[in-house]
Design an enzyme around this catalytic site. Sequence first.
Site, PDB file in Angstrom:
ATOM      1  N   VAL A  86       0.841  -1.194   0.000  1.00  0.00           N
ATOM      2  CA  VAL A  86       0.000   0.000   0.000  1.00  0.00           C
ATOM      3  C   VAL A  86       0.878   1.247   0.000  1.00  0.00           C
ATOM      4  O   VAL A  86       1.700   1.447   0.900  1.00  0.00           O
ATOM      5  CB  VAL A  86      -0.950   0.020   1.209  1.00  0.00           C
ATOM      6  N   LYS A  87       0.691   2.079  -1.011  1.00  0.00           N
ATOM      7  CA  LYS A  87       1.499   3.280  -1.199  1.00  0.00           C
ATOM      8  C   LYS A  87       0.789   4.458  -0.529  1.00  0.00           C
ATOM      9  O   LYS A  87      -0.327   4.818  -0.894  1.00  0.00           O
ATOM     10  CB  LYS A  87       1.681   3.532  -2.699  1.00  0.00           C
TER      11      LYS A  87
END
Length: 218
Positions: A86-87
């Site tokens: 997850v960025k």
Amino acid sequence: MKFFIDTANLAQIKEANELGILDGVTTNPSLMAKEGIKGDEAVKNHYKTICELVDGDISAEVISTDFDGIIAEGKVLAAIHPNIVVKVPMIKDGVKALKWFTDNGIKTNCTLVFSAGQAILAAKAGATYVSPFVGRIDDGNWDGMELIGQIAQIYSLQGFKTQILAASIRSSLHIVRAAELGADVCTCPLDPILGLLKHPLTDIGLAKFLEDARKMQQ
């Protein structure tokens, strides 16, 4: 140093993967839009396809900027495939979200990092990766590679486990410099990766070998 390709283009991902040197993929909403991917389901399906192509970490970016929104989006993205990272943006609620994801076993990539101080916060929050944007720093007449070296030194001294992911790479030289300065990962478009293959002496030498080989067959 690991090689990630920074794109949502499936043909380019396949080409890089066929080289045998690809370790992962990074994407963002701009790259998705460039490929004409629209709508939540289409985006999720595209991420799933990328995960099936590449056996490595695939960064998928949230677009929320508040804690609850980031967490909700991150849960959905992480559920797509075990390789999803997850960025999360380097903002106050982003740092809080990084800690929540870390505590709940979800891998993260802290993006839009432009200072050593930001990199320290990301590491303290337990980010899997931190992404300093080298090219954008260069655009402002600063030395992006100097930041890579500074973060590498701090992480080494302090024992931080967060991996340095050199992002916004513009050239093959950027890749080499990132490796020299201790980046754990380099992410870039396909062209700089292919540029590493090129050297005029290689072309000259190969042409000479092929010429001599033809003479041997006459």
